[in-house]
Design an enzyme around this catalytic site. Structure first.
Site, mmCIF file in Angstrom:
data_model
loop_
_atom_site.group_PDB
_atom_site.id
_atom_site.type_symbol
_atom_site.label_atom_id
_atom_site.label_comp_id
_atom_site.label_asym_id
_atom_site.label_seq_id
_atom_site.Cartn_x
_atom_site.Cartn_y
_atom_site.Cartn_z
ATOM 1 N N SER A 246 1.225 -1.036 -0.059
ATOM 2 C CA SER A 246 0.192 0.304 -0.156
ATOM 3 C C SER A 246 0.890 1.064 0.424
ATOM 4 C CB SER A 246 -0.957 0.467 1.283
ATOM 5 O OG SER A 246 -0.542 0.408 2.450
ATOM 6 N N LYS A 247 0.165 2.365 0.132
ATOM 7 C CA LYS A 247 0.810 3.942 0.019
ATOM 8 C C LYS A 247 2.067 3.856 1.106
ATOM 9 C CE LYS A 247 -0.707 6.222 -3.926
ATOM 10 N NZ LYS A 247 0.215 6.963 -4.872
ATOM 11 N N ARG A 248 1.611 3.379 3.179
ATOM 12 C CA ARG A 248 2.284 3.589 3.460
ATOM 13 C C ARG A 248 3.535 2.455 3.002
ATOM 14 N NH1 ARG A 248 2.143 -0.785 6.642
ATOM 15 N NH2 ARG A 248 0.889 -2.331 6.556
#
Length: 481
Positions: A246-248
């Site tokens: 994911s973006k994290r």
């Protein structure tokens, strides 16, 4: 292969082209190219509320940038609604599907009943055997039905998967699912089957997360009485901590990597390794080798772990071996973005700098950053360099003698500069590092980079001397004062 291989990549234009999607596209493309088949680009845009032109443009640009070209398409599902209705009506006429008029309230009550009984919610089949008269009455009332597929209550549906082997699903766990919504739009599973059948898709290569959809799609194929394609579900791409990417976890889209200065060949090389490897186990290889050797049987069942450090290492290799003109052309937008050059620039000068700077850098952003001092005056010095070199006893005198030596040097180039510096080291009775390191920091603001005398030659005598003198002033005012 008995017939022509036809595969497809079918993104939804609801976001950017991420690494997982790019890998799916690439594996389909490699498979098609290996077998001399066709790669079709289809756009699953029936979710009209979330689909955007911007996302679609980004996906197309990402594929083109990676060099993944398509033989047919893009074909948009939103332009094929009549086809889905035609096939849905065929199933209705044959008694393989039915209208369902259940309201949200009725469905909610079914869900609550399932909860009370401690079982997963499944549609009860309430509308499965409505009479023609009941259907007409509901329609007169203005109710807008969905269309559900009649699914078998017993037996198993088996997915014959090229990568995973046979995967069985109990039909008792599959309810009469919706194939057409009340607004006349098809559901994902139904549109996918109709498209894949009409487009002659022979192999469906997609992410593992779609495996749970596959038994439903097989039931649709069987209801339509059309042949099944072959399935291959590729393992998930996980983050380094083995959670869903994911973006994290940082950059995950192709566009982000492009903007961070990664080369398309490096990205393609890297994502090919996410679940596959050439026969010789090499980690650096070009796409021609992938096409020659690619097979689904050798795609790993295990999840692939995304590792940006490995991608960066691969990118550094490509930067060092890249065609110099191609690399120079690729770096120009990054130099412009940093404000180092404008629309008009000296291409040959840039190319010469790139040729010496690229050896140590791993991305185009790194190269542009490392080129800063060739275009702008040094505005600051690396703190660790200041502490290590500018605070040493006698450094000002050494730099003054260096500036004087270079001022009188004719001709001025990397060879004469190095010769003069070697002589000065002998005259002063110091180590070469006592002269070379503070000089590098003075003229570049950095503690490492290309060869010191290469930098001097690029800057020229006047600029080199001026920067040494500016460093002397900095030391006298900030360290010795």
């Amino acid at each position: 292969m008995m017939s022509e291989v036809r595969v497809r990549f079918a993104p939804s234009p609801t976001g950017s082209l991420h690494i997982g999607g790019a890998r799916t596209a690439l594996f389909n493309w490699l498979f098609a190219r290996h077998h001399g088949g066709k790669f079709i680009l289809r756009v699953d845009d029936t979710d009209l509320e979330r689909s955007t032109e911007e996302s679609m443009r980004g996906i197309l640009e990402g594929l083109q940038w990676l060099g993944i070209d398509w033989d047919e398409g893009p074909i948009y599902q939103s332009q094929r609604l009549d086809e889905y209705r035609k096939f849905a009506n065929k199933l209705l006429e044959e008694g393989k599907a039915y209208y369902c008029f259940c309201t949200k309230e009725e469905l909610e009550e079914m869900r609550k009943q399932a909860e009370r009984e401690g079982r997963p919610f499944m549609y009860t089949g309430k509308c499965r055997n409505l009479t023609k008269e009941q259907i007409e009455n509901y329609l007169k009332e203005g109710r807008k039905p969905v269309i559900r597929l009649k699914t078998p209550r017993e037996g198993k549906t088996v997915v014959h998967d090229i990568i995973r082997g046979d995967v069985e699903f109990d039909n008792s766990t599959i309810d009469d699912f919706i194939i057409m919504k009340s607004d006349g739009m098809p559901t994902y599973n139904f549109a996918t089957v109709v498209d894949d059948y009409q487009m002659g898709i022979t192999h469906i290569i997609r992410a593992e997360e779609h495996l749970s959809n596959t038994p439903k799609q097989i039931l649709i194929y069987e209801a339509l009485g059309v042949p099944l394609p072959q399935f291959a579900h590729v393992s998930m791409v996980l983050a380094p901590d083995r959670t869903k990417l994911s973006k994290r976890h940082g950059a995950t889209s192709v566009q982000e990597f492009r903007d961070q200065g990664y080369l398309p060949e490096a990205i393609v090389n890297y994502i090919t390794l996410l679940g596959w490897a050439p026969l010789d186990g090499e980690e650096i290889f070009d796409v021609r080798k992938s096409i020659r050797e690619f097979s689904l049987e050798r795609v790993s069942k295990n999840p692939a772990v995304y590792d940006v450090q490995k991608l960066t290492w691969i990118n550094g290799h490509y930067i060092r071996s890249y065609d110099l003109d191609k690399l120079t052309q690729a770096i120009i937008p990054f130099l412009q973005k940093k404000g180092l050059i404008g629309e008009n620039y000296d291409y040959e000068y840039i190319k010469k700098i790139v040729s010496v700077v690229r050896e140590r850098e791993k991305t185009l952003v790194d190269i542009a950053d490392a080129m800063t001092y060739y275009f702008k005056e040094v505005e600051s010095y690396e703190e660790k360099g200041v502490q290590k070199y500018f605070t040493k006893e006698g450094v000002v005198d050494i730099l003054k003698k260096a500036a004087e030596t270079l001022k009188n040097l004719e001709p001025f180039n990397k060879f004469t500069a190095e010769e003069a510096y070697r002589k000065l080291v002998e005259e002063l009775g110091i180590s070469s590092s006592a002269l070379f390191h503070p000089t590098r920091l003075a003229i570049s603001g950095r503690t490492f980079g290309p060869g010191l005398f290469d930098i001097m030659e690029f800057l020229g005598k006047e600029k080199t001397v001026a920067r040494i003198e500016r460093a002397i002033k900095f030391i006298e005012e900030n360290i010795k004062g």
